[in-house]
Design an enzyme around this catalytic site. Structure first.
Site, PDB file in Angstrom:
ATOM      1  N   GLY A  71       0.796  -1.228   0.000  1.00 32.64           N
ATOM      2  CA  GLY A  71       0.000   0.000   0.000  1.00 32.64           C
ATOM      3  C   GLY A  71       0.821   1.266   0.000  1.00 32.64           C
ATOM      4  O   GLY A  71       0.338   2.332  -0.405  1.00 32.64           O
ATOM      5  N   GLU A  72       2.071   1.210   0.426  1.00 34.23           N
ATOM      6  CA  GLU A  72       2.899   2.405   0.485  1.00 34.23           C
ATOM      7  C   GLU A  72       3.367   2.785  -0.914  1.00 34.23           C
ATOM      8  O   GLU A  72       3.741   1.930  -1.715  1.00 34.23           O
ATOM      9  CB  GLU A  72       4.103   2.161   1.391  1.00 34.23           C
ATOM     10  CG  GLU A  72       3.725   1.827   2.832  1.00 34.23           C
ATOM     11  CD  GLU A  72       4.942   1.563   3.688  1.00 34.23           C
ATOM     12  OE1 GLU A  72       6.044   2.004   3.301  1.00 34.23           O
ATOM     13  OE2 GLU A  72       4.799   0.891   4.732  1.00 34.23           O
ATOM     14  N   SER A  73       3.395   4.077  -1.153  1.00 36.17           N
ATOM     15  CA  SER A  73       3.743   4.559  -2.500  1.00 36.17           C
ATOM     16  C   SER A  73       5.177   4.211  -2.875  1.00 36.17           C
ATOM     17  O   SER A  73       5.471   3.877  -4.033  1.00 36.17           O
ATOM     18  CB  SER A  73       3.530   6.071  -2.579  1.00 36.17           C
ATOM     19  OG  SER A  73       4.343   6.734  -1.608  1.00 36.17           O
TER      20      SER A  73
ATOM     21  N   LYS B 290       6.934   1.644  -1.889  1.00 37.24           N
ATOM     22  CA  LYS B 290       7.003   0.215  -2.221  1.00 37.24           C
ATOM     23  C   LYS B 290       6.371  -0.050  -3.583  1.00 37.24           C
ATOM     24  O   LYS B 290       6.899  -0.838  -4.383  1.00 37.24           O
ATOM     25  CB  LYS B 290       6.302  -0.609  -1.145  1.00 37.24           C
ATOM     26  CG  LYS B 290       7.020  -0.620   0.197  1.00 37.24           C
ATOM     27  CD  LYS B 290       6.319  -1.548   1.189  1.00 37.24           C
ATOM     28  CE  LYS B 290       7.095  -1.596   2.512  1.00 37.24           C
ATOM     29  NZ  LYS B 290       6.469  -2.537   3.483  1.00 37.24           N
ATOM     30  N   ILE B 291       5.267   0.647  -3.856  1.00 38.45           N
ATOM     31  CA  ILE B 291       4.635   0.483  -5.169  1.00 38.45           C
ATOM     32  C   ILE B 291       5.589   0.918  -6.265  1.00 38.45           C
ATOM     33  O   ILE B 291       5.711   0.266  -7.309  1.00 38.45           O
ATOM     34  CB  ILE B 291       3.324   1.289  -5.224  1.00 38.45           C
ATOM     35  CG1 ILE B 291       2.297   0.705  -4.244  1.00 38.45           C
ATOM     36  CG2 ILE B 291       2.770   1.310  -6.640  1.00 38.45           C
ATOM     37  CD1 ILE B 291       1.011   1.519  -4.154  1.00 38.45           C
TER      38      ILE B 291
END
Length: 1487
Positions: A695-697, A699-700
């Site tokens: 969900g973290e940007s 990590k995305i």
């Protein structure tokens, strides 16, 4: 049924017949107009097709009849036939006003050209001189073809012309060798497919259409059909399909005929495929694609993404005319999804090109059916199950006839692998049972013919179709479940199916466990849970048993090793993409796949650890060598990518982590995907299905960067750089959220999406069409960023299918199983438990005999596999389950248990099966023996066992019962015939009453057995006979050691631990029976007695120790033990001591028990001795034997038998040996002392003792001759000890009250004392002998004569005389040797003192005259001998001569005169000395 249909008013002089699959068309009297249609329909209808009635001949039969006769027809006959056809056509044409008149041409009236050509042909046919095969067929075919093609002719004329053409084609005039046959066939096809005619009424139109179909089929079945070109074959099929299409709005008859013709055409075409030896790869124009139109970056959507428009359907014509059949309609040729060929290839004789076209057309026909529900305006065919069934039926026929030849042609194979199978995946989920059934049939055919090319497709079909539909939890209807289960069972009946699923899929790390899932499905589906047994349960069980029986059959084809080499991983080596060196050689692929399966199992365990704690999970994998000791990104990435069951949330968190190692793993993880020629959205779907996007940007971003880099690396066509791929990927994620998030109210439009992605491709725009396609793809099909982890069998979607096709190119080759059981042990270990449980439950619920028999067959197969693969635990479980169904272990609630057993068919079947398994596979039964014995004991209690279940196979003439006392095991039910029934042991019980009932001896007619009772009784007896229970024990010598030991333990366990005190008769009977069986197997296994002996001995010892009173159990134990020793001593010398030591148990019997069986015990011991004397060598053994014999010496009857055994041992010294000499002498002494028998026996016993001295002499001589000096001395010393024991024994008997025994004992003692010159008895032993034997016996006799009554000891005087003589004789004989010892003086004084005592003895109050005479005489003789030997001489040595003085001191007390008699010279000298001394004394006195 018969149907008469009226038509127009036409006349005709002939009959025309049309036979199409069970339908006979009779066209009669075209003028008066009647069409009679006789439809013969059989009772069996399948898939809407009418079966042929045997009495009606089809086209094929007519062709076959003509085949052998055509060559015999002459030209005139053929001419007449063609002439008749011309007449038929002309006749019909003349009936029409248009053709009856004449056409004006100037001043001449001319006939129509069609009529002219027919008449011209009629004039020529009889004038032809050449053979018909040498003539151009176009000459006699063209007039008919002109009529067919003319748009001026009506339906009736066209119909007759077509019939004529059909008749000519079926005459076999045309074949490959006919001149210009190729052109002629092309003319026929062109003419028929472009047929034109006026339609006057619907019925006549249908007749023409049917005849068109008939002619086209005849073309394909003609011998000249091989000359047809690819294009013409496609045209024929196209035309037939158009008729099928048009028939949808016409009569049922035309519909059925059209579909039948289509099937026949497909069969004709594809039956030719195996004959095509050369792959036709030339002439292909354009690239062969399976999806939509390719874009530059390879974004070719699959058929699941877009609707195919290649299949076009014609509309009905207006104005009464059927429009010309357009070549571009029906078959693909102009669409974007086709494979197109150049003109040259399509004009060659038909082969693979037309088959590819037809097959692709059939696949796309499925596509059109699939999308009709979405866009019904695209097709006018009714949307029902009939259309897909028709298409699937055609495909099935093509595959059946094409067979394995399809794999030789890449284009056909590619269609099967992709387009066909993708459609099958969709139709497999159809709610129509017919469609699902046909789909499964096609997949089964594909498996049979092409499985080596369809590994992953088959896996997908079972995962996404069969396993989903066969379980109700996925929402499938009962009909779907039933059809799916039927299909699965069909696959299971293919013996190699499950093996190949296991080897190719379950043992492949990257594939699912299809075998395990299918086996689990079958076993679970066979369980009736809270419901009665249904057809579904039985069907599932049938599949399960088919798999098991396949394994059992393979066992017969190959020897099975008991143990497979265990798989071990000693160190980590990369294994994810390793392939076998040789997939065709079992020696290579079997260990390879077993290793892969082991790794796969360990990975599943590692996944479970990882899901609980990622760090510990990776450590576990390192510890099991599935990951390197020092983790590397690639190995961890492969673990995440290919291991099933991982928590996708944890995987996503790991991959999105900012740690350097995690980033490296992420890039390696992306590198495992193959995005070659794949849509961006498809690739993104595949990528995000393997884990949950964090969900973290940040990590995305890291995840999408890795994805974009990999995608651009493999598909750079449109995208300028990886940044463009990254931005577009981000945009797709955002679009996906926008389109499918319910919280977003205002949705992004296509224009918005395109505008948002301007200038992202290296500063340029991406193609609008490309972005539009992405937009609609995301809109229709959501990218799931939260993968579903609960779905065990997910649905197939487009992206997964594309990924599957990519994987199939790199997948390991398909392993084809042979008929040997390479992997069956591993497979069976997986499914054995559920299988036994499933069969047991169905058997328990089964009411029909065939279902019960199927279960029994399954049990038997399980037993065979378990035994051959040495799976003892499985076999034990099976025996436990089966034993429950025998009802023998259940508490009997029936009043007559035998009748109840006879009436219970399942119980009888189970009983036979249990004992069949015990007899056939007993080697591998362990704990199961207990259940088997429980059944045997129940049968024993019911009196149903054969009389000799426990008989000893080694001696068939001897029963286990002992002579006199033991009773044989008899059966209460005779096996010879049913009526002869003996009364059981407990006649008061149920069986006793039943036996009395069957004996027919009662006077009460009401107690006569009914016919039902007699029948049940007979069935029971037959069942027991079939069990061969006795073979379990008589053939136990063939059992493996472990099984034998468990059988013995089970018998001991079943017998129960003996208890002190009284036990119930039933328990005692059980214990006796078990002991009989235990003794039987002990005797049968004499070569392996070592492994049984300890348990047998302990069991018998327990019985003996607890026996307080005589009973059958202790009797059987004692005599069984004796019998074991009797039978085994000759064969087991190393166990002889243990066997004989065990007989000491008999010595420990309670006195009451021992007395009760004394005589029988003695008889058995006597038999043992007589049979095995030479095998008893140890002192301990002989001591035990002699103890048993001697203990009976005081029993009148038993002692005779025991004494005979003793005589056998000691007489002639044959069986005497140093090891048993002492105990035999002691036993003989006891018999000599025994007074229970006549004195003669005691005398005989004494003779045995005295006679044994010869053995001592012989052994001494042999020792001196054979051994060295030291050993000889040792042996002689041992012999001396034995001699001393002998004479000591005789000494005791010398004190017997009986005169003759006492006196004989003294004589025997004398013999033993004087007859050992050759033995070389040591001086020390002789001195002991004098002290312990000779002096003692004289003293004791003297004491007896003085202290006992004469009534007790008669004539002691004679005994004393014999004793004194013995003393004198022995002393004189040994004088030379004994005189040298230092203690001779003491010995001599002992002799003198005994003589002195005997001289003074008084018998009956007065001295004995005999002794008064004997003692001086013996003394005198002794002194004389001593004098002569120089032993008794006067010496003048210092210190005096004590021997001389002491001798005469005692002698003078006995008889003073003896000295002068023995030594007269000494007497005179002594007198002189004495006289001299007296004179000197007188002188001194005087002085």
């Amino acid at each position: 049924m018969h149907i008469a249909i009226s038509m127009g008013h036409f006349k005709m002089e002939m009959l025309q017949f049309l036979v199409v699959e069970g339908v006979l068309f009779c066209f009669e009297g075209w003028g008066s107009v009647r069409l009679q249609v006789i439809i013969c329909i059989t009772d069996n209808l399948k898939m809407g097709r009418i079966k042929m009635q045997p009495g009606i001949k089809a086209i094929e039969e007519e062709l076959e009849e003509n085949e052998d006769t055509i060559s015999e027809r002459d030209k005139a006959v053929l001419g007449c036939m063609i002439n008749s056809e011309i007449s038929a056509v002309l006749a019909v044409m003349r009936r029409n006003v248009r053709w009856g008149g004449r056409y004006m041409s100037g001043d001449d009236q001319l006939e129509h050209t069609l009529i002219q050509s027919l008449k011209a042909l009629r004039r020529q046919i009889f004038s032809w001189q050449h053979s018909w095969h040498t003539m151009n067929p176009a000459v006699y075919l063209q007039p008919f073809l002109d009529v067919i093609q003319s748009d001026e002719t009506g339906a009736q004329i066209t119909s007759v012309a077509l019939s004529s053409l059909y008749k000519i084609l079926t005459l076999d005039v045309l074949d490959q060798n006919t001149v210009n046959v190729e052109d002629a066939m092309h003319l026929v096809v062109d003419a028929v497919t472009s047929c034109r005619f006026e339609v006057t009424d619907p019925a006549s139109e249908e007749v023409v259409l049917m005849k068109i179909l008939q002619v086209l089929l005849a073309c394909m079945k003609s011998k000249a059909s091989v000359m047809l070109s690819n294009q013409h074959v496609c045209t024929i099929v196209n035309t037939c399909f158009r008729v099928v299409h048009q028939a949808g709005t016409k009569g049922e008859l035309l519909q059925r005929m059209a579909r039948h013709t289509m099937h026949e055409l497909v069969k004709c075409v594809f039956s030719h495929l195996p004959d095509v030896t050369k792959q036709e790869t030339r002439g292909l124009t354009g690239e062969y694609s399976f999806g939509g139109k390719k874009l530059e970056n390879g974004n070719g959507g699959s058929e699941l993404d877009s609707v195919s428009s290649s299949v076009k359907f014609v509309s009905n014509a207006t104005g009464g005319m059927v429009p010309t059949m357009d070549e571009n309609v029906g078959l693909p040729g102009n669409g974007k999804d086709t494979v197109s060929y150049d003109l040259n290839l399509m004009t060659e004789p038909y082969g693979v090109p037309c088959m590819v076209q037809i097959f692709q057309f059939l696949c796309q026909l499925l596509n059109s059916v699939e999308h009709m529900a979405i866009a019904p305006r695209a097709n006018t065919i009714d949307i029902d199950e009939d259309v897909p069934l028709f298409a699937l039926g055609l495909i099935n026929s093509a595959i059946e006839l094409g067979g394995t030849a399809i794999r030789l042609h890449p284009r056909l194979l590619s269609l099967v692998q992709d387009e066909l199978f993708r459609n099958l995946m969709q139709f497999g989920l159809s709610t129509s049972p017919l469609i699902l059934s046909m789909t499964c049939s096609i997949v089964l055919n594909l498996y049979q013919h092409l499985r080596t090319e369809l590994k992953l497709q088959i896996e997908a079909f079972f995962s996404c179709v069969i396993l989903r539909l066969a379980q109700s939890r996925y929402g499938a209807s009962f009909q779907q479940q039933e059809v799916a289960m039927e299909a699965l069972v069909d696959f299971c009946r293919v013996k190699s199916f499950m093996v190949e699923m296991y080897a190719n899929l379950d043992c492949d790390i990257t594939c699912s466990n299809i075998f395990e899932n299918l086996a689990s499905l079958l076993s679970k589906s066979a369980f009736p849970v809270n419901c009665p047994l249904s057809a579904m349960h039985i069907l599932a069980l049938e599949g399960l048993i088919a798999v098991i029986q396949g394994m059992a059959e393979r066992i017969s084809n190959t020897p099975v090793s008991s143990e497979l080499a265990p798989v071990n991983l000693e160190e980590y080596t990369p294994f994810w993409m390793v392939k076998c060196d040789n997939y065709g050689d079992p020696d290579h692929w079997v260990p390879f796949v077993r290793r892969r399966k082991y790794i796969k199992k360990r990975l599943m365990i590692g996944a479970d650890h990882f899901n609980r704690d990622p760090k510990k999970g990776l450590e576990f994998l390192q510890g099991t060598h599935l990951l390197p000791a020092k983790l590397d990104p690639q190995s961890v990435a492969c673990f995440f990518r290919y291991t099933a069951g991982l928590d996708k949330n944890l995987v996503g968190d790991f991959l999105g982590n900012h740690d350097e190692f995690c980033v490296q793993v992420l890039h390696e993880f992306a590198g495992t995907f193959d995005f070659q020629d794949m849509n961006l959205d498809t690739a993104l779907r595949l990528f995000l299905e393997t884990f949950r996007l964090p969900g973290e940007s940040q990590k995305i971003q890291r995840v999408l960067e890795a994805f974009s880099e990999r995608y651009y690396e493999q598909s750079p066509h449109i995208l300028a750089n990886k940044d463009a791929a990254l931005l577009l990927s981000y945009s797709l994620i955002m679009l996906n959220t926008d389109q499918h998030n319910v919280q977003v109210k205002k949705k992004m439009t296509e224009e918005d999406f395109i505008r948002n992605n301007r200038h992202i491709n290296g500063g340029n725009d991406l193609p609008r069409e490309f972005l539009s396609e992405l937009y609609h793809s995301i809109g229709k099909n959501e990218i799931r960023t939260i993968p579903d982890q609960s779905a065990a069998f997910p649905e197939m979607n487009p992206s997964r299918w594309i990924d599957l096709m990519h994987k199939s190119k790199k997948s390991a080759p398909f392993i084809v199983s042979d008929s040997k059981s390479h992997l069956d042990r591993d497979m069976f270990a997986v499914m054995s438990g559920p299988t036994i449980a499933a069969i047991s439950v169905v058997f328990d619920h089964a009411e029909l005999e065939d279902v019960s028999q199927m279960c029994i067959d399954g049990f038997s197969a399980v037993a065979k596999i378990s035994a051959c693969h040495h799976l003892e635990d499985v076999l034990d479980d099976l025996v436990v389950s089966l034993s429950k169904f025998t009802t023998l272990l259940n508490p009997s609630s029936a009043e007559e248990p035998v009748l109840a057993f006879g009436d219970d068919a399942k119980a009888r079947m189970a009983t036979i099966t249990v004992f069949t398994i015990a007899n056939r596979y007993g080697d591998f039964i362990r704990a199961g023996w207990r259940n088997i014995l429980d059944c045997i004991l129940k049968l024993h209690k019911l009196g149903l066992l054969p009389a000799r279940v426990a008989s000893d196979a080694a001696d068939d003439s001897e029963l286990l019962s002992e002579p006199g006392h033991g009773k044989p095991l008899t059966s209460s039910l005779s096996n010879a015939h049913m009526a002869a029934v003996s009364t059981p042991r407990r006649s008061s019980g149920l069986m006793g009453r039943f036996s009395q009932l069957l004996s027919l001896e009662t006077e009460d007619p009401r107690l006569q057995p009914s016919e039902q009772q007699l029948a049940a009784h007979q069935r029971t007896l037959q069942t027991i006979q079939k069990c061969h229970i006795d073979s379990i024990f008589t053939e136990s010598k063939f059992l493996q050691a472990d099984s034998l030991v468990h059988l013995a333990r089970a018998l001991i366990w079943a017998a129960g631990r003996p208890q002190k005190g009284n036990s119930s008769p039933e328990d005692e009977d059980t214990a006796v029976f078990c002991l009989e069986l235990l003794i039987a197997i002990t005797l049968n296994n004499r070569d392996r007695i070592v492994i049984l002996w300890q348990g047998v001995y302990e069991h018998i010892a327990n019985i003996v120790h607890t026996a307080m009173m005589p009973c059958a159990l202790v009797e059987k134990a004692v005599f069984g033990l004796l019998r074991i020793c009797q039978r085994l001593l000759p064969y087991k010398e190393n166990l002889a001591d243990d066997l004989l030591r065990s007989l000491q148990l008999v010595l420990k019997l309670d006195v009451r028990v021992a007395d009760a069986y004394c005589e029988q015990i003695t008889q058995e011991v006597s038999r043992l001795v007589k049979a095995n004397a030479s095998h008893i060598r140890s002192p301990m053994g002989w001591r035990t034997i002699m103890s048993l014999l001697s203990n009976t010496a005081r029993d009148v009857e038993a002692s005779e038998v025991a004494f005979d055994a003793l005589v056998f041992i000691m007489s002639d010294g044959i069986n005497l040996m140093p090891s048993n000499f002492t105990v035999c002498v002691d036993a003989a002494r006891q018999f000599a002392e025994s007074r229970v028998a006549h004195a003669d026996r005691s005398v005989r016993a004494l003779d045995l003792m005295s006679g044994s001295i010869s053995c001592l002499t012989q052994w001494a001589q042999e020792a001196r001759e054979a051994a060295g000096e030291a050993e000889a001395a040792k042996t002689c010393q041992d012999i001396g000890e034995m001699w001393l024991r002998l004479v000591q024994g005789l000494r005791k008997v010398c004190l017997d009250q009986r005169e003759d025994v006492r006196n004989h004992a003294l004589l025997s003692l004398q013999k033993c004392l004087t007859g050992v010159e050759q033995v070389n008895i040591l001086h020390g032993l002789w001195l002991q002998c004098f002290d312990m034997v000779i002096f003692t016996v004289l003293d004791d006799l003297l004491e007896i004569s003085q202290g006992h009554s004469q009534k007790d000891f008669r004539n002691m005087e004679g005994t004393l005389v014999l004793a004194l003589k013995l003393l004198s004789k022995v002393f004189l004989q040994l004088l030379p040797e004994l005189s040298q010892v230092t203690t001779f003086c003491k010995l001599w004084l002992g002799v003198l003192s005994r003589m002195e005592k005997y001289l003074k003895v008084k018998i009956k109050g007065k001295k004995s005259e005999k002794l008064q005479e004997l003692v001086p005489e013996l003394l005198k003789n002794t002194l004389i001998v001593m004098k002569n030997k120089g032993v008794l001489v006067q010496r003048t040595a210092l210190g005096g001569d004590s021997l001389w003085e002491l001798t005469w001191l005692h002698v003078n007390n006995i008889s003073p005169s003896i000295q002068s008699e023995v030594f007269p010279d000494q007497d005179r000298e002594q007198k002189q000395v004495l006289s001299g001394e007296s004179e000197s004394g007188t002188q001194e006195t005087v002085e």
